[in-house]
Structure formats: C-alpha cells, structure tokens
Design a protein around this motif. Structure first.
Motif, PDB file in Angstrom:
ATOM      1  N   PRO A  42       4.889  -0.153  -6.470  1.00  0.00           N
ATOM      2  CA  PRO A  42       5.276  -1.087  -5.431  1.00  0.00           C
ATOM      3  C   PRO A  42       4.188  -1.536  -4.716  1.00  0.00           C
ATOM      4  N   PHE A  43       3.093  -2.389  -4.951  1.00  0.00           N
ATOM      5  CA  PHE A  43       1.844  -2.636  -4.529  1.00  0.00           C
ATOM      6  C   PHE A  43       1.896  -4.038  -3.921  1.00  0.00           C
ATOM      7  N   ARG A 158       9.328   5.542   2.273  1.00  0.00           N
ATOM      8  CA  ARG A 158       8.416   6.837   2.426  1.00  0.00           C
ATOM      9  C   ARG A 158       8.702   7.978   1.561  1.00  0.00           C
ATOM     10  N   GLY A 159       9.931   8.468   1.321  1.00  0.00           N
ATOM     11  CA  GLY A 159      10.166   9.651   0.415  1.00  0.00           C
ATOM     12  C   GLY A 159       9.752   9.371  -1.013  1.00  0.00           C
ATOM     13  N   LYS A 167       1.171  11.076  -8.906  1.00  0.00           N
ATOM     14  CA  LYS A 167       1.064  10.324 -10.146  1.00  0.00           C
ATOM     15  C   LYS A 167       0.182   9.048 -10.473  1.00  0.00           C
ATOM     16  N   MET A 168       0.203   8.419  -9.100  1.00  0.00           N
ATOM     17  CA  MET A 168      -0.666   7.277  -8.917  1.00  0.00           C
ATOM     18  C   MET A 168      -2.089   7.470  -8.987  1.00  0.00           C
ATOM     19  N   VAL A 169      -2.581   8.552  -8.539  1.00  0.00           N
ATOM     20  CA  VAL A 169      -4.110   8.708  -8.126  1.00  0.00           C
ATOM     21  C   VAL A 169      -4.327  10.434  -8.623  1.00  0.00           C
ATOM     22  N   ASP A 177      -5.189   6.928  -0.115  1.00  0.00           N
ATOM     23  CA  ASP A 177      -4.846   6.469   1.056  1.00  0.00           C
ATOM     24  C   ASP A 177      -4.547   5.017   0.888  1.00  0.00           C
ATOM     25  N   HIS A 178      -5.352   4.246   0.014  1.00  0.00           N
ATOM     26  CA  HIS A 178      -5.166   2.833  -0.115  1.00  0.00           C
ATOM     27  C   HIS A 178      -3.714   2.839  -0.643  1.00  0.00           C
ATOM     28  N   VAL A 179      -3.445   3.477  -1.753  1.00  0.00           N
ATOM     29  CA  VAL A 179      -2.041   3.335  -2.532  1.00  0.00           C
ATOM     30  C   VAL A 179      -0.943   3.697  -1.620  1.00  0.00           C
ATOM     31  N   LEU A 180      -1.142   4.670  -0.983  1.00  0.00           N
ATOM     32  CA  LEU A 180       0.316   5.117  -0.084  1.00  0.00           C
ATOM     33  C   LEU A 180       0.393   4.019   1.191  1.00  0.00           C
ATOM     34  N   ARG A 181      -0.738   3.438   1.477  1.00  0.00           N
ATOM     35  CA  ARG A 181      -0.378   2.324   2.661  1.00  0.00           C
ATOM     36  C   ARG A 181       0.190   1.265   2.186  1.00  0.00           C
ATOM     37  N   MET A 182      -0.142   0.850   0.716  1.00  0.00           N
ATOM     38  CA  MET A 182       0.499  -0.208   0.115  1.00  0.00           C
ATOM     39  C   MET A 182       2.008   0.102  -0.323  1.00  0.00           C
ATOM     40  N   MET A 183       2.248   1.237  -0.756  1.00  0.00           N
ATOM     41  CA  MET A 183       3.507   1.802  -0.890  1.00  0.00           C
ATOM     42  C   MET A 183       4.588   1.641   0.290  1.00  0.00           C
TER      43      MET A 183
END
Length: 278
Positions: A42-43, A158-159, A167-169, A177-183
């Motif tokens: 979900p990016f 969030r959850g 699993k993403m990184v 950090d970038h991936v979490l912000r996008m999600m």
C-alpha cells in the motif's frame, strides 16, 4: 536540497483530472527514452523517488503516478480491478503524449504491468517485473485479502503496517522509515479496494510466453511475499529476460539496495535501446 529534488518538488510533481479521477504524478526528464514506473500496495509514487531522480539525471524521461486510491490520486471505494489500474495508466500517458515506453512495477505494480501488456502490448518496449508473481490468486489468498480489506476499513492502516514492515524491508532503517510512512499515509478505502480487486486477478503465466520485448525480473533474497521461486518461474516463461537476485533485500530492493537495483535497471534499459537500433 539537491537541485534535482528541488526541481522535482517544483516542476515534476503535478496533478490532472481525467475522466473524473484526479491523478498525482511525477514527470521528470526529457527525451525519447521513457520509463514508466508503477508502485505497489500500500505505497505511493514516492517509492520510486530514487529511480525517478537517478534516471531523469541520465537522459531519461521518467513518469511515476499514484494509483487510484493512493497518494494524491482519487480514492474510489469498493473494488479496483487490475484492469482499471491499467486503463488509468493508459489514460494518463495519453494525456502526457507518451506512446512508447518501458514499463516497470513492483509487487502489485508488477501485476498491473502484466495487465498493461495484456491491454496494450504495442506500446511497451520492455518490462521490469520486481518482487511480483504472475500466478492467479489462490482460494486461501482471496479469502485472506477479503479479510484484510475488511480489517483496513475497520481499523485503519497502522496495525497492519507495523505488522508487515519487517517483511517489506530486511535491514535498512531509512528504507523502513520511508515504507512505513507510505503505508500509514495510504487511504484505507483505496487500499481495501485494491486488495479486493487484486484477489480477482487472472493468471498471467501464459501471457508471459507471448512477451517478445526484453524483460528484467528482480527479486530480493529475503522476500517472503514473492520468493525467488516466483521470479524464476516468470524468468523461465519469458522469451528474453534477465533475472537479478538482490542479496539481502526483502520486498523493496529498489529502496533497500538502490545502487544495485539502478545499475541492473540501467543495463536493461540500454539493452532495450540497443535492440531498437538493430
């Protein structure tokens, strides 16, 4: 701030409304060598920022858009099929005056790339398929996607995002950090609609056997979502493909191992150019 990033923030980033859908997109660089990049779930299009920046500096025109339901693009609740995403991409490229292009995608983006090839193969000069699979969803997978879609609508992002980040990184904090912000920024309604549509995707394995343009298949060694076996299967079905396995990367090698990913992609794009000159 880097001069190109400043240019991208001022010039390359745009929005346009076409057919009732507002699309957010980056269109940077110039010339006849066009690279179009499709993000995963979900990016949003910022997952391709290292590639947009790199290739626009090196003589390519690079286009990366937010898919319907993500980023700056209109959220349409319900169910979004891969065929709808592909039509959106064609509509935006028509608006930008782009006829022929190399097309790349990661994860769900790779499946959208395959759907694009099904719909308009004559426009595509080469395919990048990164950390994705060509097979149709399994019954268990369809059930799991429906359950996850319902959860996202009920609980938000969030959850889920915190659960799957590992699993993403694999081990890159900046990428994580970038991936979490996008999600976390992804609209739950858009993400849920994509999950429900992706659950109904067709099997693209036979289609891959019809692909005559060059292809690049990339996968991280630590990818649990789309393992190396999935990449090898696509590589075997494609007539003219290169398989690149990125050591130590999980599901996002373009962010985790940017230099290696960009080097492989640049070599591939040069191969497309060499073939066109023959």
């Amino acid at each position: 701030m880097h001069s190109l990033l400043r240019e991208l923030s001022v010039v390359g980033m745009s929005t346009v409304t076409l057919g009732g859908i507002t699309f957010g997109y980056d269109d940077l660089g110039s010339g006849d060598r066009v690279l179009v990049l499709v993000h995963g779930h979900p990016f949003d299009r910022t997952m391709w920022r290292p590639q947009v920046e790199h290739f626009a500096e090196r003589g390519f025109r690079v286009i990366a858009a937010d898919l319907r339901g993500y980023g700056e693009t209109t959220v349409v609740p319900g169910k979004t099929l891969l065929s709808t995403f592909a039509k959106d991409i064609a509509t935006l490229l028509d608006h930008r005056g782009v006829d022929r292009f190399a097309l790349g995608g990661l994860s769900m983006g790779g499946q959208i790339v395959m759907e694009c090839f099904r719909q308009f193969p004559e426009r595509i000069t080469g395919l990048l398929l990164a950390d994705t699979t060509a097979e149709a969803e399994t019954p268990d997978g369809r059930r799991n996607r429906a359950e996850m879609a319902a959860r996202l609508l009920r609980e938000g992002m969030r959850g889920y995002s915190e659960e799957v980040l590992w699993k993403m990184v694999a081990d890159d904090k900046d990428a994580a950090d970038h991936v979490l912000r996008m999600m976390l920024a992804a609209p739950p309604e858009g993400a849920a609609a994509a999950l429900l549509g992706r659950a109904e995707r067709p099997d693209y394995l036979d289609l891959l056997g019809e692909v005559e343009v060059p292809a690049l298949v990339v996968v991280g060694t630590e990818d649990e979502y789309t393992p190396i076996s999935d990449a090898r299967l696509m590589h075997e079905r494609l007539q003219d493909s290169t398989l690149v396995v990125v050591e130590g990367a999980a599901h996002m090698p373009n962010l985790e191992r940017t230099e290696e990913f960009n080097r492989a992609l640049h070599t591939f794009l040069d191969r497309i150019a060499d073939r066109a000159e023959r």
